[in-house]
Design a protein around this motif. Structure first.
Motif, PDB file in Angstrom:
ATOM      1  N   TRP A  36      50.249  48.072  32.803  1.00 46.32           N
ATOM      2  CA  TRP A  36      49.212  47.250  33.433  1.00 46.32           C
ATOM      3  C   TRP A  36      48.340  48.169  34.278  1.00 46.32           C
ATOM      4  N   PHE A  37      47.053  47.957  34.173  1.00 47.10           N
ATOM      5  CA  PHE A  37      46.062  48.650  34.989  1.00 47.10           C
ATOM      6  C   PHE A  37      45.151  47.604  35.600  1.00 47.10           C
ATOM      7  N   ARG A  38      44.398  48.009  36.608  1.00 55.10           N
ATOM      8  CA  ARG A  38      43.436  47.088  37.215  1.00 55.10           C
ATOM      9  C   ARG A  38      42.187  47.839  37.610  1.00 55.10           C
ATOM     10  N   GLN A  39      41.096  47.092  37.667  1.00 53.37           N
ATOM     11  CA  GLN A  39      39.815  47.686  38.051  1.00 53.37           C
ATOM     12  C   GLN A  39      39.065  46.722  38.940  1.00 53.37           C
ATOM     13  N   ALA A  40      38.806  47.157  40.148  1.00 51.46           N
ATOM     14  CA  ALA A  40      38.009  46.390  41.097  1.00 51.46           C
ATOM     15  C   ALA A  40      36.554  46.836  40.967  1.00 51.46           C
ATOM     16  N   PRO A  41      35.614  45.989  41.394  1.00 54.65           N
ATOM     17  CA  PRO A  41      34.192  46.342  41.290  1.00 54.65           C
ATOM     18  C   PRO A  41      33.886  47.659  41.989  1.00 54.65           C
ATOM     19  N   GLY A  42      33.198  48.542  41.290  1.00 56.15           N
ATOM     20  CA  GLY A  42      32.803  49.817  41.870  1.00 56.15           C
ATOM     21  C   GLY A  42      33.893  50.855  41.946  1.00 56.15           C
ATOM     22  N   LYS A  43      35.062  50.529  41.394  1.00 56.59           N
ATOM     23  CA  LYS A  43      36.183  51.466  41.443  1.00 56.59           C
ATOM     24  C   LYS A  43      36.648  51.813  40.035  1.00 56.59           C
ATOM     25  N   GLU A  44      37.384  52.912  39.943  1.00 50.63           N
ATOM     26  CA  GLU A  44      37.936  53.309  38.658  1.00 50.63           C
ATOM     27  C   GLU A  44      39.141  52.435  38.313  1.00 50.63           C
ATOM     28  N   LEU A  81      53.533  40.464  34.173  1.00 48.08           N
ATOM     29  CA  LEU A  81      53.407  41.078  35.482  1.00 48.08           C
ATOM     30  C   LEU A  81      53.508  39.962  36.512  1.00 48.08           C
ATOM     31  N   GLN A  82      54.634  39.922  37.195  1.00 48.92           N
ATOM     32  CA  GLN A  82      54.824  38.957  38.287  1.00 48.92           C
ATOM     33  C   GLN A  82      54.291  39.590  39.565  1.00 48.92           C
ATOM     34  N   MET A  83      53.328  38.929  40.164  1.00 51.29           N
ATOM     35  CA  MET A  83      52.685  39.455  41.361  1.00 51.29           C
ATOM     36  C   MET A  83      52.979  38.535  42.531  1.00 51.29           C
ATOM     37  N   ASN A  84      53.703  39.034  43.509  1.00 47.74           N
ATOM     38  CA  ASN A  84      54.048  38.285  44.707  1.00 47.74           C
ATOM     39  C   ASN A  84      53.410  38.913  45.934  1.00 47.74           C
ATOM     40  N   SER A  85      53.382  38.165  47.010  1.00 46.66           N
ATOM     41  CA  SER A  85      52.815  38.655  48.276  1.00 46.66           C
ATOM     42  C   SER A  85      51.442  39.281  48.052  1.00 46.66           C
ATOM     43  N   LEU A  86      50.605  38.572  47.345  1.00 45.55           N
ATOM     44  CA  LEU A  86      49.296  39.109  46.998  1.00 45.55           C
ATOM     45  C   LEU A  86      48.457  39.385  48.234  1.00 45.55           C
ATOM     46  N   ALA A  91      42.774  42.065  44.363  1.00 44.31           N
ATOM     47  CA  ALA A  91      41.762  41.434  43.527  1.00 44.31           C
ATOM     48  C   ALA A  91      41.115  42.452  42.594  1.00 44.31           C
ATOM     49  N   ALA A  92      41.102  42.131  41.315  1.00 40.22           N
ATOM     50  CA  ALA A  92      40.575  43.047  40.307  1.00 40.22           C
ATOM     51  C   ALA A  92      40.672  42.374  38.945  1.00 40.22           C
ATOM     52  N   VAL A  93      40.112  43.017  37.964  1.00 40.09           N
ATOM     53  CA  VAL A  93      40.389  42.640  36.576  1.00 40.09           C
ATOM     54  C   VAL A  93      41.636  43.420  36.150  1.00 40.09           C
ATOM     55  N   GLN A 120      40.858  38.181  35.177  1.00 40.64           N
ATOM     56  CA  GLN A 120      40.411  38.316  36.568  1.00 40.64           C
ATOM     57  C   GLN A 120      41.449  37.738  37.524  1.00 40.64           C
ATOM     58  N   VAL A 121      41.755  38.497  38.550  1.00 41.59           N
ATOM     59  CA  VAL A 121      42.598  38.034  39.645  1.00 41.59           C
ATOM     60  C   VAL A 121      41.771  38.070  40.925  1.00 41.59           C
ATOM     61  N   THR A 122      41.694  36.942  41.600  1.00 38.85           N
ATOM     62  CA  THR A 122      40.962  36.825  42.854  1.00 38.85           C
ATOM     63  C   THR A 122      41.941  36.385  43.930  1.00 38.85           C
TER      64      THR A 122
END
Length: 125
Positions: A36-44, A81-86, A91-93, A120-122
């Protein structure tokens, strides 16, 4: 080759949870190490978590260690991908990716051969 489709993204409050799924079709899912990877706006695009074809071990970025859990079900051709304590900074794609066994390294996005379209995760504070 393998086709990957992510789902499960959406809006969560800070401290909340989401579970992402990545369903694979095409070539045998168990032939690939997954990540799993993620990309936030303006970031790699950055590494989040990885799991080998066997599911025998897991690897995490320091920023998510202890909060996120990667797993796979080879019988269902699905990665999770279980995401806790967000946190708002989560936030990212989010993208799932497949890496041919024996190639590259798990944390390098250039080592992955196939990618999903992203979900998308917000996270609201």
């Amino acid at each position: 080759q393998v086709q990957l489709v992510e789902s499960g993204g959406g809006l969560a409050q800070a401290g909340g949870s989401l579970r992402l799924s990545c369903t694979a079709s095409g070539r045998t899912f168990s032939s690939y190490n997954m990540g799993w990877f993620r990309q936030a706006p303006g970031k790699e695009r950055e590494f989040v978590a990885a799991i080998p074809w066997s599911g025998s071990s897991t690897y995490y970025a320091d920023s998510v260690k202890g909060r996120f859990t990667i797993s796979r079900d080879n019988a269902k051709n699905t990665l999770y991908l279980q995401m806790n304590s967000l946190k708002p900074e989560d936030a990212a794609v989010y993208y799932c990716a497949a890496r041919v066994i024996g190639s590259g390294v798990y944390y390098n996005r250039g080592s992955y051969n196939y990618w999903g379209q992203g979900t998308q995760v917000t996270v609201s504070s």
